[in-house]
Scaffold this motif. Structure first.
Motif, PDB file in Angstrom:
ATOM      1  N   UNK A 132       0.834  -1.200   0.000  1.00 36.31           N
ATOM      2  CA  UNK A 132       0.000   0.000   0.000  1.00 36.31           C
ATOM      3  C   UNK A 132       0.872   1.255   0.000  1.00 36.31           C
ATOM      4  N   UNK A 133       0.279   2.365  -0.398  1.00 40.14           N
ATOM      5  CA  UNK A 133       1.002   3.629  -0.425  1.00 40.14           C
ATOM      6  C   UNK A 133       0.741   4.439   0.840  1.00 40.14           C
ATOM      7  N   UNK A 134       1.777   5.140   1.286  1.00 39.27           N
ATOM      8  CA  UNK A 134       1.686   5.938   2.503  1.00 39.27           C
ATOM      9  C   UNK A 134       0.575   6.986   2.414  1.00 39.27           C
ATOM     10  N   UNK A 135       0.398   7.569   1.248  1.00 31.74           N
ATOM     11  CA  UNK A 135      -0.624   8.612   1.098  1.00 31.74           C
ATOM     12  C   UNK A 135      -2.016   8.108   1.469  1.00 31.74           C
ATOM     13  N   UNK A 136      -2.287   6.853   1.188  1.00 28.75           N
ATOM     14  CA  UNK A 136      -3.605   6.301   1.501  1.00 28.75           C
ATOM     15  C   UNK A 136      -3.750   5.985   2.986  1.00 28.75           C
ATOM     16  N   UNK A 137      -2.629   5.756   3.655  1.00 27.42           N
ATOM     17  CA  UNK A 137      -2.665   5.592   5.112  1.00 27.42           C
ATOM     18  C   UNK A 137      -2.973   6.946   5.759  1.00 27.42           C
ATOM     19  N   UNK A 138      -2.268   7.982   5.309  1.00 30.01           N
ATOM     20  CA  UNK A 138      -2.428   9.313   5.898  1.00 30.01           C
ATOM     21  C   UNK A 138      -3.828   9.860   5.643  1.00 30.01           C
ATOM     22  N   UNK A 139      -4.370   9.595   4.461  1.00 26.78           N
ATOM     23  CA  UNK A 139      -5.714  10.091   4.138  1.00 26.78           C
ATOM     24  C   UNK A 139      -6.815   9.177   4.675  1.00 26.78           C
ATOM     25  N   UNK A 140      -6.396   8.101   5.360  1.00 33.66           N
ATOM     26  CA  UNK A 140      -7.312   7.190   6.065  1.00 33.66           C
ATOM     27  C   UNK A 140      -8.222   6.390   5.138  1.00 33.66           C
ATOM     28  N   UNK A 141      -7.788   6.172   3.896  1.00 36.11           N
ATOM     29  CA  UNK A 141      -8.528   5.262   3.021  1.00 36.11           C
ATOM     30  C   UNK A 141      -8.047   3.827   3.178  1.00 36.11           C
ATOM     31  N   UNK A 142      -6.859   3.658   3.793  1.00 34.94           N
ATOM     32  CA  UNK A 142      -6.310   2.337   4.111  1.00 34.94           C
ATOM     33  C   UNK A 142      -5.806   2.373   5.549  1.00 34.94           C
ATOM     34  N   UNK A 143      -6.002   1.279   6.284  1.00 38.69           N
ATOM     35  CA  UNK A 143      -5.521   1.192   7.664  1.00 38.69           C
ATOM     36  C   UNK A 143      -4.037   0.869   7.674  1.00 38.69           C
ATOM     37  N   UNK A 144      -3.286   1.605   8.449  1.00 37.78           N
ATOM     38  CA  UNK A 144      -1.853   1.362   8.515  1.00 37.78           C
ATOM     39  C   UNK A 144      -1.474   0.205   9.414  1.00 37.78           C
ATOM     40  N   UNK A 145      -2.097   0.111  10.567  1.00 38.20           N
ATOM     41  CA  UNK A 145      -1.807  -0.940  11.538  1.00 38.20           C
ATOM     42  C   UNK A 145      -3.114  -1.388  12.161  1.00 38.20           C
ATOM     43  N   UNK A 146      -3.322  -2.692  12.213  1.00 38.44           N
ATOM     44  CA  UNK A 146      -4.576  -3.228  12.751  1.00 38.44           C
ATOM     45  C   UNK A 146      -4.493  -3.560  14.232  1.00 38.44           C
ATOM     46  N   UNK A 147      -3.292  -3.889  14.710  1.00 37.36           N
ATOM     47  CA  UNK A 147      -3.124  -4.209  16.127  1.00 37.36           C
ATOM     48  C   UNK A 147      -1.678  -3.995  16.538  1.00 37.36           C
ATOM     49  N   UNK A 148      -1.419  -4.069  17.835  1.00 37.80           N
ATOM     50  CA  UNK A 148      -0.090  -3.750  18.361  1.00 37.80           C
ATOM     51  C   UNK A 148       0.946  -4.832  18.098  1.00 37.80           C
ATOM     52  N   UNK A 149       0.531  -6.007  17.667  1.00 40.85           N
ATOM     53  CA  UNK A 149       1.463  -7.098  17.440  1.00 40.85           C
ATOM     54  C   UNK A 149       1.982  -7.171  16.008  1.00 40.85           C
ATOM     55  N   UNK A 150       1.358  -6.449  15.109  1.00 48.01           N
ATOM     56  CA  UNK A 150       1.761  -6.520  13.713  1.00 48.01           C
ATOM     57  C   UNK A 150       3.152  -5.918  13.483  1.00 48.01           C
ATOM     58  N   UNK A 151       3.879  -6.526  12.564  1.00 43.27           N
ATOM     59  CA  UNK A 151       5.142  -5.975  12.079  1.00 43.27           C
ATOM     60  C   UNK A 151       4.841  -5.212  10.795  1.00 43.27           C
ATOM     61  N   UNK A 152       5.299  -3.974  10.733  1.00 41.89           N
ATOM     62  CA  UNK A 152       5.046  -3.120   9.575  1.00 41.89           C
ATOM     63  C   UNK A 152       6.374  -2.688   8.971  1.00 41.89           C
TER      64      UNK A 152
END
Length: 317
Positions: free
Chosen positions: A264-284
């Protein structure tokens, strides 16, 4: 009249707080379709290389292009800013310092939107000219309690640790290996000039956020295949550039470890069309190559602040 800015002018008027705000705003507008990015193109000659990248900030009525050369290991950066309606050159700025701030701020924005909240131990691989602004930016968006630094030259990394400890008021340790710098870290930054992986998936703790901000060539890999396979989320600042500049992702796709549809692209995370992190255990893992549209946003910031502060030289154009 166009405004000409030197690196010294940029240093006087642009700080990390203002750059973080500018890059985050640009990413939000870009994610909403109000900006465009022109992928980096390279011309390689016998004696050196010329790179060209750019973008448009439609919501600002601006276009821009960044050019830079690399000759005998020395970099020289410039950005030109234009009025999109008239084509008038507004600003021509040296961009060595601007690029350091923009690169750090892009990492800072990524960490803000991808990393777990709370106190953080940060590991950094690479202690060169881009490293200080990486740490400065992250310190603005997360509470760093400790920093672990590694680079191949022992004296340089010890000097870096001393300087950053003094400037940031945070404990910065000089680590004897890249593994030591990565283990038990909540956030890991890679800003090293490396062609082979310097981060292995087995070293990474659950919930870690990794940022790769080093080389931009399909031949270079910052993290190994185990890291890519382990990552629950994969983020880039440009999907088009990633296909030719993110060697670790390109290799993983070629080997069938991931598909580009997972990235995914960072711009879509910042604009909140895509979730960046779903939980605290995920590795990103975020691979940030640097984009022309970010350079245009950075130049716009420098132009505005320089005019406010009476800096720069007006030139006939």
């Amino acid at each position: 009249m166009a405004l000409f800015l030197k690196d010294e002018d940029v240093s006087q008027c642009v700080d990390m707080d203002s750059m973080l705000a500018a890059i985050e705003s640009m990413q939000h507008q870009y994610g909403n379709g109000q900006a465009s990015n022109m992928t980096r193109r390279k011309v390689i000659a016998e004696g050196g290389m010329l790179s060209v990248m750019g973008g448009g900030l439609f919501h600002e009525g601006l276009l821009g292009v960044k050019t830079y050369t690399v000759v005998n290991g020395a970099y020289s950066f410039q950005v030109s800013l234009y009025d999109a309606k008239t084509g008038t050159l507004l600003c021509y700025t040296q961009a060595n310092r601007l690029g350091q701030l923009r690169t750090g701020a892009t990492t800072g924005v990524a960490v803000k939107h991808l990393a777990n909240h709370g106190n953080a131990t940060v590991g950094i691989i690479g202690t060169g000219g881009q490293a200080p602004t990486q740490l400065e930016a992250v310190s603005k968006v997360r509470n760093i309690t400790k920093i672990k630094a590694y680079s191949r030259n022992s004296e340089r990394r010890k000097d870096f640790a001393r300087r950053m400890s003094d400037s940031m008021g945070i404990e910065v340790s000089s680590e004897s290996s890249n593994e030591n710098a990565v283990r038990d870290c909540d956030i890991v930054l890679c800003i090293a000039a490396t062609m082979e992986p310097v981060i292995e998936g087995t070293w990474i703790k659950d919930g870690a956020t990794l940022i790769g901000a080093g080389p931009t060539t399909w031949r270079a890999r910052e993290v190994d295949e185990a890291t890519i396979a382990r990552a629950d989320k994969l983020i880039v600042d440009s999907s088009e550039q990633a296909a030719i500049e993110a060697g670790d992702l390109c290799s993983a796709v070629d080997r069938g470890i991931i598909q580009w549809s997972k990235v995914h692209e960072l711009r879509h995370i910042v604009s909140k069309t895509v979730t960046g992190r779903d939980n605290e255990q995920q590795v990103v893992y975020a691979k940030l190559m640097g984009t022309g549209v970010a350079d245009v946003a950075a130049a716009k910031l420098a132009y505005d602040l320089a005019k406010e502060n009476g800096l720069g030289t007006e030139i006939e154009w």
